[in-house]
Design an enzyme around this catalytic site. Structure first.
Site, PDB file in Angstrom:
ATOM      1  N   ARG A  22       0.844  -1.210   0.000  1.00  0.00           N
ATOM      2  CA  ARG A  22       0.000   0.000   0.000  1.00  0.00           C
ATOM      3  C   ARG A  22       0.875   1.253   0.000  1.00  0.00           C
ATOM      4  O   ARG A  22       0.963   1.953  -0.992  1.00  0.00           O
ATOM      5  CB  ARG A  22      -0.963  -0.023   1.207  1.00  0.00           C
ATOM      6  CG  ARG A  22      -2.134   0.929   1.080  1.00  0.00           C
ATOM      7  CD  ARG A  22      -1.805   2.365   1.453  1.00  0.00           C
ATOM      8  NE  ARG A  22      -1.317   2.492   2.826  1.00  0.00           N
ATOM      9  CZ  ARG A  22      -0.772   3.596   3.320  1.00  0.00           C
ATOM     10  NH1 ARG A  22      -0.620   4.676   2.556  1.00  0.00           N
ATOM     11  NH2 ARG A  22      -0.327   3.634   4.555  1.00  0.00           N
ATOM     12  N   HIS A 214       5.187   3.555  12.924  1.00  0.00           N
ATOM     13  CA  HIS A 214       5.379   3.568  11.468  1.00  0.00           C
ATOM     14  C   HIS A 214       6.437   4.622  11.146  1.00  0.00           C
ATOM     15  O   HIS A 214       6.190   5.818  11.276  1.00  0.00           O
ATOM     16  CB  HIS A 214       4.016   3.911  10.843  1.00  0.00           C
ATOM     17  CG  HIS A 214       3.999   4.121   9.362  1.00  0.00           C
ATOM     18  ND1 HIS A 214       3.310   3.285   8.504  1.00  0.00           N
ATOM     19  CD2 HIS A 214       4.544   5.077   8.573  1.00  0.00           C
ATOM     20  CE1 HIS A 214       3.440   3.727   7.265  1.00  0.00           C
ATOM     21  NE2 HIS A 214       4.180   4.809   7.272  1.00  0.00           N
ATOM     22  N   CYS A 247       4.626   9.239   0.953  1.00  0.00           N
ATOM     23  CA  CYS A 247       3.281   9.801   0.819  1.00  0.00           C
ATOM     24  C   CYS A 247       3.305  10.810  -0.320  1.00  0.00           C
ATOM     25  O   CYS A 247       4.087  11.753  -0.294  1.00  0.00           O
ATOM     26  CB  CYS A 247       2.860  10.484   2.111  1.00  0.00           C
ATOM     27  SG  CYS A 247       1.264  11.311   1.969  1.00  0.00           S
ATOM     28  N   ASN A 256       9.797   3.853   3.393  1.00  0.00           N
ATOM     29  CA  ASN A 256       9.483   3.365   4.735  1.00  0.00           C
ATOM     30  C   ASN A 256      10.676   2.662   5.346  1.00  0.00           C
ATOM     31  O   ASN A 256      11.588   2.223   4.638  1.00  0.00           O
ATOM     32  CB  ASN A 256       8.369   2.324   4.643  1.00  0.00           C
ATOM     33  CG  ASN A 256       7.003   2.939   4.480  1.00  0.00           C
ATOM     34  OD1 ASN A 256       6.359   3.286   5.460  1.00  0.00           O
ATOM     35  ND2 ASN A 256       6.590   3.107   3.250  1.00  0.00           N
TER      36      ASN A 256
HETATM   37  N1  COA Z   1     -13.412   4.875  -3.215  1.00  0.00           N
HETATM   38  C1  COA Z   1     -13.655   5.157  -4.506  1.00  0.00           C
HETATM   39  N2  COA Z   1     -13.937   6.371  -4.961  1.00  0.00           N
HETATM   40  C2  COA Z   1     -14.019   7.359  -4.063  1.00  0.00           C
HETATM   41  C3  COA Z   1     -13.789   7.145  -2.710  1.00  0.00           C
HETATM   42  C4  COA Z   1     -13.461   5.830  -2.289  1.00  0.00           C
HETATM   43  N3  COA Z   1     -13.196   5.540  -1.025  1.00  0.00           N
HETATM   44  N4  COA Z   1     -13.911   8.307  -2.064  1.00  0.00           N
HETATM   45  C5  COA Z   1     -14.215   9.226  -2.969  1.00  0.00           C
HETATM   46  N5  COA Z   1     -14.278   8.660  -4.185  1.00  0.00           N
HETATM   47  C6  COA Z   1     -14.505   9.323  -5.454  1.00  0.00           C
HETATM   48  C7  COA Z   1     -15.821  10.044  -5.502  1.00  0.00           C
HETATM   49  O1  COA Z   1     -16.827   9.192  -5.940  1.00  0.00           O
HETATM   50  C8  COA Z   1     -15.535  11.141  -6.513  1.00  0.00           C
HETATM   51  O2  COA Z   1     -15.551  10.570  -7.797  1.00  0.00           O
HETATM   52  P1  COA Z   1     -16.059  11.422  -9.066  1.00  0.00           P
HETATM   53  O3  COA Z   1     -15.082  12.558  -9.185  1.00  0.00           O
HETATM   54  O4  COA Z   1     -15.963  10.432 -10.177  1.00  0.00           O
HETATM   55  O5  COA Z   1     -17.425  11.843  -8.697  1.00  0.00           O
HETATM   56  C9  COA Z   1     -14.077  11.504  -6.224  1.00  0.00           C
HETATM   57  O6  COA Z   1     -13.520  10.337  -5.609  1.00  0.00           O
HETATM   58  C10 COA Z   1     -13.937  12.683  -5.301  1.00  0.00           C
HETATM   59  O7  COA Z   1     -14.752  12.466  -4.169  1.00  0.00           O
HETATM   60  P2  COA Z   1     -14.935  13.520  -2.995  1.00  0.00           P
HETATM   61  O8  COA Z   1     -15.863  12.934  -1.999  1.00  0.00           O
HETATM   62  O9  COA Z   1     -15.264  14.867  -3.559  1.00  0.00           O
HETATM   63  O10 COA Z   1     -13.543  13.525  -2.330  1.00  0.00           O
HETATM   64  P3  COA Z   1     -12.302  14.489  -2.459  1.00  0.00           P
HETATM   65  O11 COA Z   1     -11.981  14.865  -3.857  1.00  0.00           O
HETATM   66  O12 COA Z   1     -12.468  15.552  -1.452  1.00  0.00           O
HETATM   67  O13 COA Z   1     -11.173  13.453  -1.984  1.00  0.00           O
HETATM   68  C11 COA Z   1     -10.548  11.551  -0.645  1.00  0.00           C
HETATM   69  C12 COA Z   1     -11.183  12.914  -0.678  1.00  0.00           C
HETATM   70  C13 COA Z   1     -10.058  11.329   0.761  1.00  0.00           C
HETATM   71  C14 COA Z   1     -11.569  10.531  -1.014  1.00  0.00           C
HETATM   72  C15 COA Z   1      -9.413  11.469  -1.652  1.00  0.00           C
HETATM   73  O14 COA Z   1      -8.587  12.614  -1.547  1.00  0.00           O
HETATM   74  C16 COA Z   1      -8.579  10.241  -1.472  1.00  0.00           C
HETATM   75  O15 COA Z   1      -9.019   9.124  -1.684  1.00  0.00           O
HETATM   76  N6  COA Z   1      -7.320  10.416  -1.098  1.00  0.00           N
HETATM   77  C17 COA Z   1      -6.416   9.353  -0.863  1.00  0.00           C
HETATM   78  C18 COA Z   1      -5.324   9.857  -0.040  1.00  0.00           C
HETATM   79  C19 COA Z   1      -4.302   8.790   0.163  1.00  0.00           C
HETATM   80  O16 COA Z   1      -4.505   7.613   0.012  1.00  0.00           O
HETATM   81  N7  COA Z   1      -3.110   9.264   0.514  1.00  0.00           N
HETATM   82  C20 COA Z   1      -2.008   8.437   0.733  1.00  0.00           C
HETATM   83  C21 COA Z   1      -2.146   7.611   1.945  1.00  0.00           C
HETATM   84  S1  COA Z   1      -1.684   8.410   3.443  1.00  0.00           S
HETATM   85 ZN    ZN Z   2       4.132   6.025   5.555  1.00  0.00          ZN
END
Ligand code: COA
Ligand code: ZN
Length: 332
Positions: A22, A214, A247, A256
């Site tokens: 991941r 971590h 990240c 890591n």
């Molecule tokens: N699984 C699948 N799709 C998801 C989802 C999930 N858990 N959460 C949100 N989405 C999709 C929404 O359906 C939307 O899709 P669309 O643009 O096709 O409509 C899009 O993602 C944006 O959704 P929204 O609720 O507006 O979220 P956002 O843009 O504010 O993003 C997060 C918030 C947290 C969902 C997003 O930034 C994210 O997944 N980040 C991952 C961060 C990460 O993993 N970082 C590294 C690890 S520390």
């Molecule tokens: Zn990390």
């Protein structure tokens, strides 16, 4: 446990959580095929990891590298004794994870307001409200929850986050009945005395709450931080095969703590990690072919300390010449 005792493992069990699939793969520019991801998780299971963070159920736009989370989670072979966890940012992610039979949900938020906005597009209070709902969803489905708190030992944009503030976030999640907390050093800012003090304070306040540390090796302190937290009673660590990871939303983040480096050191010191080290090293050796570049792991490069090298060509002649020169020199 006293500070001195950490140098002597004496068979004490240390639990290793693999996060390379991941935290590692989320950073890779080239997409690793679903089939290769499944094979990698299976190899890590066979090597004896206690827990594997298989994937993340996040937005596929945010982290395209892990867009195949469902298939990977469904198709891995599950070894009894290994927990298969996944990162989940919201209720949508929790539902996807539960549907794919994920064994534990790993929730994430940052104790730094700035980093939380960058990574999750929300203020910390907003994240907390979202995660409260996620925890309720998981508890209904009877799936255990761990919360990973980013930037506990410093934020690359804000600087130090006070220990009291970190522990206040732990308290909020402890009050919601989560099973475990991971204190994350997201960008390798942690140093041993800081880590020791944080671990001691956590253990004193929540002796029964699961604690994972971590670390990132960004500044070469990961193994030192592992030992410093063990001296204060920690026994569970996230680490990444090959030292992959970082990240994408934290400037300066890099690899890591490397699983095989930590396991190699701990086994030499007499700790029981439950891990087949040669199998782990063999798995790390296959990574460059998978991701298209070398990995940071020092063990992948140098091997086990007892992977000996042949003597150089002409060694017999060197020895004979030395003997001929000083045939009977007594040792002092
Ligand atoms: N699984 C699948 N799709 C998801 C989802 C999930 N858990 N959460 C949100 N989405 C999709 C929404 O359906 C939307 O899709 P669309 O643009 O096709 O409509 C899009 O993602 C944006 O959704 P929204 O609720 O507006 O979220 P956002 O843009 O504010 O993003 C997060 C918030 C947290 C969902 C997003 O930034 C994210 O997944 N980040 C991952 C961060 C990460 O993993 N970082 C590294 C690890 S520390
Ligand atoms: Zn990390």
């Amino acid at each position: 446990m006293s500070s001195q005792a950490v140098w002597q493992g004496a068979g004490r069990r240390i639990f290793m959580n693999e996060v390379g699939t991941r935290d590692g793969l989320q950073m890779e520019p080239a997409f690793v095929s679903t089939e290769d991801k499944i094979a990698l998780v299976n190899a890590l299971s066979d090597a004896g990891l206690s827990k594997i963070e298989v994937t993340a159920f996040v937005s596929p736009t945010a982290i395209a590298a892990l867009r195949d989370g469902e298939i990977v989670m469904r198709e891995i072979a599950r070894r009894p004794g290994t927990v298969y966890t996944a990162l989940v940012p919201n209720v949508r992610g929790a539902e996807r994870a539960i549907e794919a039979r994920t064994g534990e949900l790993n929730l994430v938020m940052s104790v730094s307001e700035t980093h939380n906005l960058c990574n999750l597009r929300m203020q910390r209070a907003q994240s907390f409200a979202v995660l409260q709902q996620v925890i309720a969803t998981a508890q209904q489905a009877r799936v255990p929850v761990n919360v990973s708190l980013s930037c506990c030992f410093g934020c690359p944009m804000e600087g130090d986050v006070p220990q009291a503030e970190v522990l206040a976030w732990v308290q909020r999640f402890a009050d919601l009945g989560v099973q475990g907390i991971t204190l994350c050093d997201t960008t390798g800012m942690a140093y041993p005395s800081q880590v020791h003090e944080m671990t001691r304070a956590f253990k004193a306040r929540w002796p029964a709450l699961g604690l994972t540390l971590h670390f990132h090796n960004t500044r070469g302190m990961a193994l030192a931080n592992v030992l410093a937290s063990m001296a204060a009673g920690a026994d569970r660590f996230d680490a990444s095969i090959g030292g992959l990871g970082g990240c994408p939303y934290a400037p300066g983040a890099s690899g890591n703590a490397c699983t095989e480096e930590i396991v190699h050191a701990l086994q030499l010191m007499g700790y029981d990690t439950g891990i087949d080290l040669p199998a782990l090293i063999a798995t790390a050796a296959r990574l460059p072919a998978l991701i298209g570049h070398e990995v940071p792991s020092q063990i992948a490069r140098a091997g086990h300390r007892l992977d000996l090298h042949p003597v150089p060509a002409g060694f017999d002649a060197i020895r004979e010449r030395a003997l001929a020169r000083q045939p009977s020199l007594p040792y002092p």
